[in-house]
Design an enzyme around this catalytic site. Sequence first.
Site, PDB file in Angstrom:
ATOM      1  N   HIS A 159    -107.959  31.677  24.290  1.00 37.36           N
ATOM      2  CA  HIS A 159    -109.342  31.116  24.817  1.00 37.36           C
ATOM      3  C   HIS A 159    -109.849  30.052  24.705  1.00 37.36           C
ATOM      4  O   HIS A 159    -111.431  29.235  23.443  1.00 37.36           O
ATOM      5  CB  HIS A 159    -109.548  31.557  22.659  1.00 37.36           C
ATOM      6  CG  HIS A 159    -109.007  33.055  22.274  1.00 37.36           C
ATOM      7  ND1 HIS A 159    -107.248  32.669  21.407  1.00 37.36           N
ATOM      8  CD2 HIS A 159    -109.423  34.322  22.194  1.00 37.36           C
ATOM      9  CE1 HIS A 159    -107.092  33.843  20.912  1.00 37.36           C
ATOM     10  NE2 HIS A 159    -108.329  34.714  21.560  1.00 37.36           N
TER      11      HIS A 159
ATOM     12  N   GLU B 157    -114.196  45.901  25.479  1.00 38.44           N
ATOM     13  CA  GLU B 157    -113.796  45.818  24.001  1.00 38.44           C
ATOM     14  C   GLU B 157    -115.026  45.025  22.992  1.00 38.44           C
ATOM     15  O   GLU B 157    -115.133  43.918  23.439  1.00 38.44           O
ATOM     16  CB  GLU B 157    -112.369  44.807  23.727  1.00 38.44           C
ATOM     17  CG  GLU B 157    -111.860  45.657  24.556  1.00 38.44           C
ATOM     18  CD  GLU B 157    -110.374  44.113  25.605  1.00 38.44           C
ATOM     19  OE1 GLU B 157    -110.204  43.507  24.572  1.00 38.44           O
ATOM     20  OE2 GLU B 157    -109.820  44.944  26.280  1.00 38.44           O
TER      21      GLU B 157
ATOM     22  N   GLU C   9    -107.989  45.618  30.422  1.00 38.05           N
ATOM     23  CA  GLU C   9    -109.180  45.013  31.024  1.00 38.05           C
ATOM     24  C   GLU C   9    -108.665  45.588  31.963  1.00 38.05           C
ATOM     25  O   GLU C   9    -109.824  46.027  33.086  1.00 38.05           O
ATOM     26  CB  GLU C   9    -108.617  43.530  30.834  1.00 38.05           C
ATOM     27  CG  GLU C   9    -108.454  42.656  29.838  1.00 38.05           C
ATOM     28  CD  GLU C   9    -108.031  43.010  28.400  1.00 38.05           C
ATOM     29  OE1 GLU C   9    -106.416  44.114  28.771  1.00 38.05           O
ATOM     30  OE2 GLU C   9    -108.428  42.784  27.838  1.00 38.05           O
TER      31      GLU C   9
ATOM     32  N   ASP D  97    -109.455  33.824  29.347  1.00 37.79           N
ATOM     33  CA  ASP D  97    -108.574  34.136  29.378  1.00 37.79           C
ATOM     34  C   ASP D  97    -107.445  35.439  29.508  1.00 37.79           C
ATOM     35  O   ASP D  97    -106.544  35.638  29.600  1.00 37.79           O
ATOM     36  CB  ASP D  97    -107.679  33.723  27.782  1.00 37.79           C
ATOM     37  CG  ASP D  97    -108.472  32.511  27.376  1.00 37.79           C
ATOM     38  OD1 ASP D  97    -107.691  31.282  27.405  1.00 37.79           O
ATOM     39  OD2 ASP D  97    -109.878  32.470  27.312  1.00 37.79           O
ATOM     40  N   TYR D  98    -108.389  37.002  29.565  1.00 36.86           N
ATOM     41  CA  TYR D  98    -107.854  37.916  29.170  1.00 36.86           C
ATOM     42  C   TYR D  98    -108.225  38.178  30.594  1.00 36.86           C
ATOM     43  O   TYR D  98    -107.483  39.606  31.194  1.00 36.86           O
ATOM     44  CB  TYR D  98    -108.065  38.693  27.703  1.00 36.86           C
ATOM     45  CG  TYR D  98    -107.493  37.980  26.521  1.00 36.86           C
ATOM     46  CD1 TYR D  98    -105.930  37.571  26.520  1.00 36.86           C
ATOM     47  CD2 TYR D  98    -108.477  37.515  26.022  1.00 36.86           C
ATOM     48  CE1 TYR D  98    -105.515  37.096  25.500  1.00 36.86           C
ATOM     49  CE2 TYR D  98    -107.664  36.963  25.136  1.00 36.86           C
ATOM     50  CZ  TYR D  98    -106.390  36.839  24.867  1.00 36.86           C
ATOM     51  OH  TYR D  98    -105.950  36.113  23.529  1.00 36.86           O
TER      52      TYR D  98
ATOM     53  N   GLN E 107    -113.078  40.255  27.429  1.00 41.70           N
ATOM     54  CA  GLN E 107    -113.255  39.897  26.555  1.00 41.70           C
ATOM     55  C   GLN E 107    -113.101  38.459  26.422  1.00 41.70           C
ATOM     56  O   GLN E 107    -114.503  37.921  25.417  1.00 41.70           O
ATOM     57  CB  GLN E 107    -113.211  40.377  24.910  1.00 41.70           C
ATOM     58  CG  GLN E 107    -113.408  40.552  23.791  1.00 41.70           C
ATOM     59  CD  GLN E 107    -112.936  40.645  22.547  1.00 41.70           C
ATOM     60  OE1 GLN E 107    -111.257  40.732  22.604  1.00 41.70           O
ATOM     61  NE2 GLN E 107    -113.648  42.052  21.887  1.00 41.70           N
TER      62      GLN E 107
END
Length: 817
Positions: free
Chosen positions: A606, A508, A539, A564-565, A561
Amino acid sequence: MSDTATATNATQLSFNDFKSEVLNDYRIARISRECSLLGRREVLTGKAKFGIFGDGKEVPQLAMAKAFKNGDFRSGYYRDQTFMMSIGELNAQQFFAGLYAHTDIKIEPMSAGRQMGGHFATHSINEDGSWKNLTAQKNSSADISPTAGQMPRLVGLAQASKIFRNVKGLENLTNFSNKGNEVAWGTIGNASTSEGIFFESINAAGVLEIPMVMSVWDDEYGISVHAKYQTTKESISEILKGFQKDKNTNGYEIFVVNGWDYVQLVDVYNKASKIAREQHIPVLIHVKELTQPQGHSTSGSHERYKDSDRLQWEKDFDCIEKMRQWILNFELEDGNGVTLKFVDSEEELITIDKEAKKEVSAAKRNAWNAFNNEIKSEVTKAADIIERLASKSTNGSFILKLKNDLTSILEPIRKDVLSTSRKILRFVKDENSPEKIELQEFIKSSIKDAAVKYSSHLLSETENAAINIPQVNPTYNSEVKNADARLVMRDNFDAILNKYPEVLIFGEDAGQIGDVNQGLEGLQEKYGKLRVSDTGIREATILGQGIGLAMRGLRPIAEIQYLDYLLYALQIMSDDLATLRYRTYGKQKAPLIIRTRGHRLEGIWHSGSPMGGIINNVRGIHVLVPRNMTKAAGFYNTLLQGDDPALVIECLNGYRLKEELPTNFGEFTTPIGAVETIKEGKDMTVISYGSTLRIVEEAAKELIQVGIDIEIIDAQSLLPFDINQDTVKSLAKTNRLLVIDEDVPGGASAYLLQEILENQDGYQYLDSKPATLTAKAHRPAYGTDGDYFSKPSAEDIFEKIYEMMHETNPEKFKSLY
Ligand SMILES: Cc1ncc(C[n+]2csc(CCOP(=O)(O)OP(=O)(O)O)c2C)c(N)n1
Ligand SMILES: [Mg+2]
């Protein structure tokens, strides 16, 4: 010979070819069906543990196999035995070897007994770890059990063709592609299309415009749950209609066909193959009206949830039965009024049926004997030693009883042999005899053999393993050039893209703007939209793209990115990437690099650092936590020389910090599995990693002022951790240990403690209780104060270390509170 006679002969000849193809297909279908029927019996009689078979799905797989060419890849699920047989990659004996879990990869080529039956694979790599010529063989990426888990990888497998066709500089990689003409074939059950990653993958392939042919085997059920609870309108092709390609749009070609209609199926698969192969347009084939003659699997019976009408319908529409009727009824008149037929009478088909039965029955017997004889010879060996041992032992009668129990087991397994032998050893613990030594040796060598059979190939065991890549230090100009650290990243990726044409970076915002932190700034412009690309927000399929591309010989760097994701991709990392080498006994690999950034920043997202959760889910992937960008860049350079998959987590708050710019971009490496001492000291070993290290360093300076001198070690590589066991050397000097991180209590810090205290025997050097200092159990609150009160601060670190020193010397280090 007259012209008409020649023409007649030609028709006859091509009809004869056609006829033998049809009858051969019928034979394969029958063999496959017999395998399913006998397979179920083997489970129900206890010789095999679990069975899930491809009965009821045979005929469409024959059609798919016809369209499947060398170089193509399959990414499918447990119903595809007929396909595998049809492409020549599975025979009946191997089918049963898998069912019994035979641990010899030469006998059970799918997984050396590691996967339950129905999980198919071909071999992509040689003994020495080098790639085979994938364009000279038909390829099946190794199946996994989570429904729809095959989908993300499928996207990458298909995308590789697009890359090979369009990216310059890859022309020499002829082992992997013939100008991008390969199709990736997906299969999935109707109910599994309910999974989110199915839709994510379908969308991604539509956007990417890649040669993927997706088959849905629709039998209206997912175990006991009917399509009305699975799929809106009960039809996947209906609801995917919006994906249909128009003249002026991208999108899919969609076909709907009945699974018992051999002629239609062959036609549809031919068309699909051509569209995908030539134009790189994805295709969906919804194969309806399939059945499950024996129900879902061996653990249950479908009579419990299908009514009698449905059960009768399934009998009437059994695809092999329908194919049989078609063969029997087939008549074609040639130019001369001669009626051409496949068979003169039903007898011919009955003969094929009988032969199939016989062949499968013999295959089953052979597979069983091969499996059983191997273990029986282990039983004989153990029994011989034990018998001789018994004659010398005061516990002889107990020992003989256990031995007799062992030898009377009709169908022994390795567990029986080892468990008996190990129990017997206890009876002779106070005795001495050469036979006791023999038994000990037998047990030890059996356990050693078992480690190869059941625990090898988690990571690369070749000389290209990432841990074997030597360290090369960064070099610097004489005049120091400090710059924003993100430039270290950018210039190193530039060097990498230049050095390795097979490297692709995507994620991304990774393309046009060069990632959210500008670590890829300008590189899309320089290397093109296919090599440095933006992806959708998805993701799991970013990860899947990476896996599939890597399995086809490319070197993808998939960017997630923010750390956390990563959780959206963690399932695929854990189930697919981390197990790939292991589940194929080292016969497939995907040396994918996953790039992400995380740790300390702001807020519940984040700023997380869920390292314990991650490392416990991805054994089989290296997990690297560099403290700065030079270290991170070095990791990428190392990994590209190796053949292991890895996750690299850059420090989110590190891009704007200053680092010196090296001169040997693309060359310097950071070793994998090595710790680094970043400050020497004598009072305590403090180990940490990532962004937290900077705070530890700050605290260290303050501690010096009160007379405490800590040694700081950067773990930097969590998986694997400290292969040379350097941490314990520090501990031997300081006798005190503190592990600090910003994970939850008991997260990665607990892992590090276990590594140091247990694996490195660090406990013996301790003068104080070993400790951890971590973040709070909750996710970090927003803002600077949120961070201060959620994660270890310089004051927390100072006080924790001071308190530990106070405990050892209360006079010198007076209590602060
Ligand atoms: C993620 C996940 N959830 C549940 C299961 C258990 N499970 C195995 S097969 C299956 C049904 C799949 O049905 P379908 O996709 O229609 O395939 P079919 O078996 O009917 O061919 C389920 C729920 C699983 N393997 N993975
Ligand atoms: Mg189904």
